[in-house]
Design a protein around this motif. Structure first.
Motif, PDB file in Angstrom:
ATOM      1  N   SER A  46       0.835  -1.201   0.000  1.00 53.32           N
ATOM      2  CA  SER A  46       0.000   0.000   0.000  1.00 53.32           C
ATOM      3  C   SER A  46       0.870   1.251   0.000  1.00 53.32           C
ATOM      4  N   PRO A  47       0.511   2.259  -0.819  1.00 52.61           N
ATOM      5  CA  PRO A  47       1.291   3.502  -0.830  1.00 52.61           C
ATOM      6  C   PRO A  47       0.969   4.433   0.340  1.00 52.61           C
ATOM      7  N   LEU A  48      -0.079   4.135   1.103  1.00 49.92           N
ATOM      8  CA  LEU A  48      -0.509   5.061   2.152  1.00 49.92           C
ATOM      9  C   LEU A  48       0.551   5.306   3.222  1.00 49.92           C
ATOM     10  N   ARG A 147      10.401   7.362   5.656  1.00 55.29           N
ATOM     11  CA  ARG A 147      10.424   6.287   4.674  1.00 55.29           C
ATOM     12  C   ARG A 147      11.272   5.119   5.145  1.00 55.29           C
ATOM     13  N   GLY A 148      12.361   5.398   5.839  1.00 53.48           N
ATOM     14  CA  GLY A 148      13.172   4.313   6.368  1.00 53.48           C
ATOM     15  C   GLY A 148      12.409   3.459   7.358  1.00 53.48           C
ATOM     16  N   ALA A 149      11.581   4.108   8.201  1.00 47.72           N
ATOM     17  CA  ALA A 149      10.772   3.357   9.155  1.00 47.72           C
ATOM     18  C   ALA A 149       9.760   2.466   8.445  1.00 47.72           C
ATOM     19  N   VAL A 150       9.135   2.987   7.377  1.00 49.13           N
ATOM     20  CA  VAL A 150       8.166   2.183   6.615  1.00 49.13           C
ATOM     21  C   VAL A 150       8.851   0.978   5.975  1.00 49.13           C
ATOM     22  N   HIS A 151       9.999   1.221   5.335  1.00 49.18           N
ATOM     23  CA  HIS A 151      10.709   0.115   4.684  1.00 49.18           C
ATOM     24  C   HIS A 151      11.222  -0.890   5.711  1.00 49.18           C
TER      25      HIS A 151
END
Length: 473
Positions: A46-48, A147-151
């Motif tokens: 998901s991009p959210l 973004r690092g946390a999401v990845h």
């Protein structure tokens, strides 16, 4: 617009796809091409979460601005974040460092655009160099952290539940690649079996040599990824890979021996790239809409021509002006094809098994004219309007010849991944009448693999131009 090809010569050997026991995944004797299991493709991430991280970074970066300038930078940040959602590579395991240059570059462009806008609209509120640098640095740091946390969370989830995969290729090479992937669980792929012609006798993962074993592995292990480890697998095992792609698997090509400049991603140190082999492509609604609009319009425009041809045929050749014949369509399903009758076969057997009547001496001059101008094919516009066929696609063939050609020619059965057509890429390249089946299969599969709505329009325009100088079939 007919598109037939040479009949296999007597004594020709059936095509051996390299996996002779994978009957479930290769051509069927009577039905064309069949896939082992229908599953929806795996959902992309998901991009959210990434959008939320970009919004948070924009809020952090806006601290460097006054109240009147914060709204523009938020908008610019969201635009730049949306651009970053486009996958520049098909990475199995994303990392923030991979997209760091793009993130910082788009943020810098957004802030420079904001500075130029403020300077032009209100010079008194122009951003100073210090404010600009501070805002860019703060925004970039927050974006990379978010973004690092999401990845990181996605990599942890993938480590806990890795994607199960099958490795296809020579048994020894496939076992070597599978062992390397198992030694590096952080890559997020866990091989559960090797698909090969025969076991290598050195142990390792189970070697699957039959279609039933492959299907069982797909179901029991929830396999959603396929790795081909030899270039010949992609060229010689096209039907197998397409079948696995249709079953919901993502197909990757892996260079097991040497790095390739064409492969821009890596998996456990191997160069890989994703192969797009699916036949259910985006734009299928547009293709069907084009079929309905064009076929419906043409039927109305040429209805006087159809009526005139029918009347002349009735007068010169007697009753039965419409010829109906069973053809093999999409996914091997039969349908009834319509044409004007230009030849009367002796019996049903001749109608089903005689290859060509182009040189038939008993054909009347008007029937020969219909075939030379392809006017006998106009009734197939009704097949297109009904949904049996498409305007552009592989030409449909009779089941008798489908069975022969599927055994004798690589990739012929894979033509049935898409709805058959009145004309196609093979036809505009001169492959009509008594021409090569192998060439036709290659052109048809190239058309399907690279399908686009614009390509359909180009084929239709080139077909219309070719009809002016048509010699028929």
């Amino acid at each position: 617009m007919t598109a037939e090809s040479t009949v296999p010569s007597p004594g020709a050997q059936p095509w051996d796809p390299g996996f002779p026991n994978l009957k479930l995944l290769s051509a069927r004797a009577a039905g064309g091409f069949r896939f082992p299991l229908r599953r929806p493709p795996a959902r992309p991430a998901s991009p959210l979460p990434l959008l939320a991280a970009d919004l948070f970074a924009a809020l952090v970066g806006a601290v460097a601005l006054d109240e009147t300038a914060r709204r523009p930078v938020l908008v610019a940040a969201l635009v730049s974040g949306a651009l970053l959602l486009r996958p520049h590579t098909a990475r199995l395991v994303p990392a923030v460092l991979d997209e760091l240059p793009a993130v910082c570059g788009r943020i810098a462009v957004a802030w420079l655009g904001l500075a130029a806008l403020l300077a032009a609209s209100a010079p008194e509120r122009a951003l100073s160099a210090r404010t600009l640098l501070f805002g860019v640095a703060l925004h970039a740091a927050a974006a990379c952290a978010g973004r690092g946390a999401v990845h990181w969370r996605r990599r942890v989830a993938l480590l806990r539940r890795p994607r199960t995969a099958l490795v296809i290729g020579p048994a020894a090479t496939a076992q070597r690649v599978a062992a390397a992937l198992l030694r590096h669980p952080r890559c997020g792929v866990r091989p559960v079996g090797v698909v090969a012609e025969r076991p290598d006798g050195h142990g390792g993962l189970p070697v699957l040599t039959s279609g039933e074993e492959v299907e069982r592995a797909l179901i029991q292990n929830g396999v959603r990824a396929v790795l081909t480890v030899d270039p010949s697998v992609r060229t010689g095992k096209g039907p197998l890979l397409r079948a696995l792609a249709e079953s919901g698997c993502t197909v990757w090509e892996l260079d097991a021996d040497s790095p390739s400049y064409e492969m821009r991603d890596q998996l456990a140190g191997f160069a890989v790239r994703r192969l797009d082999l699916g036949s259910r492509r985006r734009g299928s609604i547009g293709k069907r809409l084009l079929d309905v609009v064009v076929s419906g319009t043409l039927l109305m425009l040429v209805s006087p021509v159809l009526l005139g041809c029918a009347l002349v045929l009735r007068r010169t050749d007697g009753p039965g002006v419409v010829f109906r014949q069973e053809r093999t369509g999409r996914d091997g399903h039969p349908f009834t094809l319509l044409k004007f009758r230009t030849h009367r076969p002796v019996d049903e057997h001749e109608a089903a098994t005689r290859w060509s009547v182009a040189g038939e001496l008993r054909m009347s001059p008007f029937c020969r004219f219909l075939r030379q101008t392809s006017l006998d094919e106009l009734l197939q516009l009704w097949n297109v309007l009904r949904g049996d066929m498409s305007l552009v696609g592989p030409r449909p063939e009779r089941p008798y010849f489908v069975a022969q050609f599927s055994k004798a020619h690589p990739g012929y059965a894979a033509r049935h991944r898409m709805r058959t057509g009145i004309t196609g890429l093979a036809q505009i390249h001169g492959l009509r009448g008594d021409t090569s089946i192998e060439d036709r299969a290659r052109f048809d599969n190239a058309y399907i693999d690279n399908w686009s709505l614009w390509q359909d329009i180009c084929v239709l325009l080139r077909t219309a131009a070719a009809l002016v100088r048509s010699t028929g079939s």
